[in-house]
Design a protein around this motif. Structure first.
Motif, PDB file in Angstrom:
ATOM      1  N   ALA A  53      43.691  48.963  33.288  1.00 39.36           N
ATOM      2  CA  ALA A  53      44.292  48.305  32.121  1.00 39.36           C
ATOM      3  C   ALA A  53      45.506  49.082  31.620  1.00 39.36           C
ATOM      4  CB  ALA A  53      43.256  48.154  31.012  1.00 39.36           C
ATOM      5  N   ASP A  79      42.562  40.681  35.934  1.00 37.49           N
ATOM      6  CA  ASP A  79      42.014  41.253  34.703  1.00 37.49           C
ATOM      7  C   ASP A  79      41.323  42.585  34.951  1.00 37.49           C
ATOM      8  OD1 ASP A  79      42.831  39.087  33.107  1.00 37.49           O
ATOM      9  OD2 ASP A  79      41.047  37.945  33.687  1.00 37.49           O
ATOM     10  N   GLU A  80      40.889  42.791  36.184  1.00 39.86           N
ATOM     11  CA  GLU A  80      40.189  44.029  36.535  1.00 39.86           C
ATOM     12  C   GLU A  80      40.531  44.401  37.964  1.00 39.86           C
ATOM     13  OE1 GLU A  80      36.027  43.191  36.154  1.00 39.86           O
ATOM     14  OE2 GLU A  80      36.035  41.769  37.797  1.00 39.86           O
TER      15      GLU A  80
END
Length: 104
Positions: A53, A79-80
């Motif tokens: 992130a 997102d990850e």
């Protein structure tokens, strides 16, 4: 321009990388195409071993929120960053290379 390992070569102990990847998975995926992207040298040296992130928001984008290189832009959609993510990206990129270079 330089090559960035999204999953770092030497993650910090107790980092998110250590939680999301087993030692075997880190060994398998660290240097594979699915884990690599292009960054300018300055940003690459700043990105270090940070979690995904932080790398994504702080180093993989420009001031306008976009990425400079196409391979980096693709990573912004995730997102990850997990073994499944790296494997899927690896399969996608190698498939494109096989098709483009007519290797089959």
């Amino acid at each position: 321009m330089s090559i960035e390992h999204v999953l770092p070569r030497n993650p910090k102990p107790a980092s998110r990388w250590e939680q999301d990847f087993t030692p075997e998975e880190r060994e398998h995926w660290t240097h594979r195409l699915g884990n690599l992207l292009l960054l300018n040298r300055k940003k690459n040296s700043q990105a270090r071993n940070y979690d995904f992130a932080r790398k994504k928001s702080g180093y993989f984008t420009t001031a306008t929120g976009s990425a400079v290189f196409a391979l980096t832009t693709q990573v912004l959609t995730y997102d990850e960053w997990t073994p499944a993510t790296v494997e899927a990206r690896h399969q996608e990129l190698t498939g494109l290379l096989i098709k483009e270079w007519e290797l089959t």
